[in-house]
Scaffold this motif. Structure first.
Motif: not given
Length: 399
Positions: A51-60
């Motif tokens: 859908s073009g939504s931003a991918a989540a940041e990788p875990p800390a």
């Protein structure tokens, strides 16, 4: 004084940089915002779902990590500086002072000389010039090209050589073809790190060669991070389309690395107070010589603050690599390996030091395909205290 075409390009480049400095966080678009090295709010090419939504940041990364020296791959090297991995895992290591490049088997440490880069002018007597960074073409399997950053009698430059396994062991490197020239040289602060980014462009960290003003000088490539095509032309979507300059205001950049989200990080020598780890934005100005360390402490406007800073006695950083969710930074004067755990573009804990004083000066750190690190010592560079096994390439397991 008559200005050459390259001088005019540099003037145009820094004009654009100064206009863009300090604007990446206030909503003003920066050229190349979605390219590798863009600021922390940028999306990498291809980021996001259908859908073009931003991918989540990788875990800390965890706040605390670990380092284990698995083995010494090879020893008794002379002034190793550049280190690059070939497809399959073997290493190319360059000698700053002799200009020679050796191939080291990742399996058993066996090594053979592959050639000498002609025209290298080593610093000698504690000088910092010579054969510096190495990089392997992202298309090495087909083009067989090895890139080198080195000091000549007149400048620092980047050249490429064809590698031929079919030639005799000490003549496997073809004649160098100059890709880029005209980077200022000096007894100190020659920069020298080169690396291909995830965008397949060639990046180079330069120094101001001991002339502080060059870092802010629009007519100089000194004290900059450069981004170019593999042929040495300005890379597409640079801050200025007619210039290789990516960022300015650097004192001496010797570490370049990209994280999992394709952000560019750089390690940089300070003078007497603060060494820096910078998150590099296209068009960013990092302040040298007006600012050393965090600009907020001096009230200066228009400069990018480092993400972390260290006393020069604790770091004097050279190589930089990304592995296991953290940045790993090799320290020369500090004689230690620093781990900087991140969540996205922000540290999650204080930097953690490893190997303090155990192997002396540490120069170059390179990530392996399995999440480990290669690490070189730098005790035969004229400033260390070499032991009988120096210099070495170490294999590390990290977490």
């Amino acid at each position: 004084m008559r200005r050459t075409p390259r001088t005019l390009l540099a003037v145009a480049a820094l004009t654009g940089l100064l206009a863009a400095a300090g604007c990446s966080d206030d909503g003003t678009p920066l050229p190349g915002r979605d390219l590798p090295g863009a600021s922390s709010g940028a999306k990498s090419p291809g980021a996001g779902g259908p859908s073009g939504s931003a991918a989540a940041e990788p875990p800390a990364a965890p706040a605390k990590g670990s380092v284990k020296v698995v083995r010494t791959l090879t020893a008794k090297l002379t002034s190793p500086w550049g280190l690059a991995a070939l497809p399959g895992g073997d290493l190319l290591v360059g000698s700053r002072d002799t200009g020679k490049i050796v191939r080291i088997s990742a399996k058993d440490g066996a090594r053979s000389e592959v050639g000498t880069v002609p025209g290298v002018a080593a610093g000698g007597d504690g000088g910092e010039g010579g054969l510096l960074g190495l990089a392997v073409s992202p298309d090495f399997a087909t083009d067989r090209l090895v890139y080198a950053y080195f000091t000549t009698d007149s400048d620092n430059r980047i050249a490429r050589m064809r590698y031929d396994d079919g030639k005799p062991a000490d003549r496997r490197l073809g004649a160098p073809s100059t890709v880029f020239r005209g980077i200022p040289k000096g007894a100190v602060h020659n920069g020298g790190r080169i690396a291909f980014g995830p965008d397949r462009m060639l990046y180079a960290g330069t120094g101001e060669s001991g002339e502080r003003g060059l870092a802010q000088d629009p007519e100089s490539f000194g004290g900059k991070i450069l981004r170019m095509t593999p042929d040495g032309a300005p890379a597409p979507r640079n801050p200025r389309v007619d210039s290789v300059v990516w960022s300015s205001g650097h004192r001496n950049v010797q570490g370049l690395a990209w994280d999992a989200e394709k952000r560019l990080w750089a390690s940089e020598f300070g003078q007497n107070t603060w060494d820096e780890l910078n998150l590099v934005a296209p068009g960013g100005n990092y302040g040298w010589p007006t600012v050393e360390g965090k600009a907020g402490k001096t009230g200066k406007e228009g400069f990018k603050d480092p993400v972390e800073q260290w006393s020069t006695a604790d770091a004097s950083p050279s190589g930089l690599a990304w592995a296991k969710g953290s940045l790993w930074m090799a320290g020369l004067r500090g004689e230690r390996l620093w781990r900087i755990p991140l969540r996205g573009a922000k540290p999650v804990a204080e930097p953690q030091a490893f190997l303090k004083g155990e192997y002396g000066r540490l120069r170059t750190v390179v990530a392996t395909d399995d999440g480990g690190l290669w690490l070189t010592t730098s005790n035969t560079d004229g400033r260390g205290r070499p032991g009988g096994e120096d210099d070495r390439v170490l294999r590390l397991e990290v977490s």
